[in-house]
Scaffold this motif. Sequence first.
Motif, PDB file in Angstrom:
ATOM      1  N   GLU A  63      68.769  32.604 -24.732  1.00 43.09           N
ATOM      2  CA  GLU A  63      67.987  33.789 -24.376  1.00 43.09           C
ATOM      3  C   GLU A  63      68.467  35.012 -25.146  1.00 43.09           C
ATOM      4  O   GLU A  63      67.652  35.816 -25.629  1.00 43.09           O
ATOM      5  CB  GLU A  63      68.091  34.037 -22.872  1.00 43.09           C
ATOM      6  N   SER A  64      69.782  35.157 -25.299  1.00 36.93           N
ATOM      7  CA  SER A  64      70.328  36.316 -26.013  1.00 36.93           C
ATOM      8  C   SER A  64      70.032  36.232 -27.510  1.00 36.93           C
ATOM      9  O   SER A  64      69.687  37.235 -28.146  1.00 36.93           O
ATOM     10  CB  SER A  64      71.837  36.409 -25.779  1.00 36.93           C
ATOM     11  N   LEU A  65      70.150  35.039 -28.072  1.00 35.71           N
ATOM     12  CA  LEU A  65      69.839  34.875 -29.489  1.00 35.71           C
ATOM     13  C   LEU A  65      68.375  35.192 -29.761  1.00 35.71           C
ATOM     14  O   LEU A  65      68.039  35.843 -30.767  1.00 35.71           O
ATOM     15  CB  LEU A  65      70.158  33.449 -29.939  1.00 35.71           C
ATOM     16  N   GLU A  66      67.491  34.730 -28.878  1.00 42.33           N
ATOM     17  CA  GLU A  66      66.071  35.020 -29.072  1.00 42.33           C
ATOM     18  C   GLU A  66      65.803  36.521 -28.964  1.00 42.33           C
ATOM     19  O   GLU A  66      65.003  37.077 -29.722  1.00 42.33           O
ATOM     20  CB  GLU A  66      65.222  34.256 -28.066  1.00 42.33           C
ATOM     21  N   ALA A  67      66.488  37.189 -28.059  1.00 47.81           N
ATOM     22  CA  ALA A  67      66.322  38.637 -27.927  1.00 47.81           C
ATOM     23  C   ALA A  67      66.782  39.353 -29.191  1.00 47.81           C
ATOM     24  O   ALA A  67      66.135  40.296 -29.664  1.00 47.81           O
ATOM     25  CB  ALA A  67      67.093  39.148 -26.718  1.00 47.81           C
ATOM     26  N   VAL A  68      67.894  38.904 -29.775  1.00 45.50           N
ATOM     27  CA  VAL A  68      68.368  39.495 -31.030  1.00 45.50           C
ATOM     28  C   VAL A  68      67.330  39.304 -32.123  1.00 45.50           C
ATOM     29  O   VAL A  68      67.023  40.224 -32.889  1.00 45.50           O
ATOM     30  CB  VAL A  68      69.723  38.876 -31.456  1.00 45.50           C
ATOM     31  N   ALA A  69      66.763  38.096 -32.209  1.00 45.21           N
ATOM     32  CA  ALA A  69      65.761  37.817 -33.241  1.00 45.21           C
ATOM     33  C   ALA A  69      64.507  38.662 -33.050  1.00 45.21           C
ATOM     34  O   ALA A  69      63.939  39.169 -34.024  1.00 45.21           O
ATOM     35  CB  ALA A  69      65.409  36.330 -33.245  1.00 45.21           C
ATOM     36  N   ARG A  70      64.067  38.818 -31.812  1.00 49.13           N
ATOM     37  CA  ARG A  70      62.801  39.522 -31.549  1.00 49.13           C
ATOM     38  C   ARG A  70      62.962  41.035 -31.570  1.00 49.13           C
ATOM     39  O   ARG A  70      62.087  41.758 -32.065  1.00 49.13           O
ATOM     40  CB  ARG A  70      62.237  39.078 -30.205  1.00 49.13           C
ATOM     41  N   GLU A  71      64.055  41.549 -31.021  1.00 52.32           N
ATOM     42  CA  GLU A  71      64.190  42.990 -30.853  1.00 52.32           C
ATOM     43  C   GLU A  71      65.196  43.619 -31.806  1.00 52.32           C
ATOM     44  O   GLU A  71      65.250  44.844 -31.913  1.00 52.32           O
ATOM     45  CB  GLU A  71      64.591  43.295 -29.406  1.00 52.32           C
ATOM     46  N   GLY A  72      65.980  42.790 -32.471  1.00 52.62           N
ATOM     47  CA  GLY A  72      66.931  43.302 -33.445  1.00 52.62           C
ATOM     48  C   GLY A  72      66.480  43.015 -34.868  1.00 52.62           C
ATOM     49  O   GLY A  72      65.948  43.876 -35.555  1.00 52.62           O
TER      50      GLY A  72
END
Length: 444
Positions: free
Chosen positions: A162-171
Amino acid sequence: MARQREQYGSFYEDDFGLSALARKLSATARAPDAAQSLRLASEVAAVCEGEGALELSVDVHCLLDSALPDGVIRTAWLAATHGQFDPAEYESGVRGWLRRLAESWPEHNREPDPGHWLVRPVIAEEGLREAVAAEIRASADPLARAVAENDRVGLPPDAVAESLEAVAREGDGDLGLRLLLRVLKVYDVPVGKEQYDRLMALDTALGWPGPLVYDGLNVLWPPIDTARRDASDDFGLSGLTAWFEGVWQEDTARERVRQAAAADDSAQTPGSAAALLLADARRLIDSSLRAETITALWLSASGRGYNIDHLGLDARDWLRLIEDVCEERLRGVAPHYHHAEVPVRTDLRDAALRALREATPLLREAAIGPHWDAIPGASALGAVEEVVTDVDPDLGFRLLLRLLTLAAPYLTQEQYSHYQALGRRFGFGEHHVMEALEQLVRPA
């Protein structure tokens, strides 16, 4: 800070930016403190005469400038470093540590190099983020199991993906993908061949150095299968002839064959290069071709790179040496492999013969190899025709491409397109015909 995309493979040999720092931190014998993290960051920044500082700065600002919660950044970072460095323990927290990196390596743009001709990668950011998110989701279940079994700091297993996906989408999609790869490697998460191929396609689209994806990745390789055509370039005996073209005196002939047999394409199951070369060698050894014909094939396709005739070496003895080297390689990397003869593509024999006859006017009068000891084009064509007719049309067509590469006649766009189409029917890799012939096409 916007990411200025480059052909990163022209700057770096492997990972770069924050993911490279995560790799260094995960490899330390003891959990490093903040000061050591900065020292390791300075090593990442110094790569390629200081070029590494740019990617490090961009990665840092992609996180700093995002709305990502500190806990999300911390979870992704702890997973990427296998729990070796927790930026939340830094005196001013996760973002404080990132700001310290940003102060040490401030934002700047890479100065354009007038002689830098490589085309920069062009990839839509939204499309990249979606593709990276899809790969994170594809690995979510095995990653959660690996974290549950091997985590050092008690990360919630489901939170890592979940955190990796958030980094990819929002970072940043680029950084998210590199951190995913770090996590897959440090937790030894198995990756299927189809997903590996997708990751390598993203690698190519982003202009990364290939090892960034495949070095250390636990790929679930399918069994070696000589019917597969995973390599993007030439292979087998025709591919070996290129290893002997020109100057290669620094190696013995056996060592040269050993290098070729070990040169698996990044898309191939380890040992495939040796298995494909072994298959070609055995077809010719067991064929009805005269030794003189095989000699003419080798000498012409290698441009007389290794003069087995002058050395008094029988053509089949040379092929048996190749066979021996391939078997040695396979015992080392694929000890359970047993060679099975793949059916000859007789359905494409007529098409290969047509291609050969269309090439005859281009090659009949050619002298292949050094002018003082060249192989007449007519002799080379006759030998290749025997391979197509009596041995294997696939091998014969590959050898024809080698002759065209060496003789370098002009080709029309129509001829080139015809060779490309036949290469696709044989299942050759996307670069095989292109690298052999594209430079021969006459300008319109």
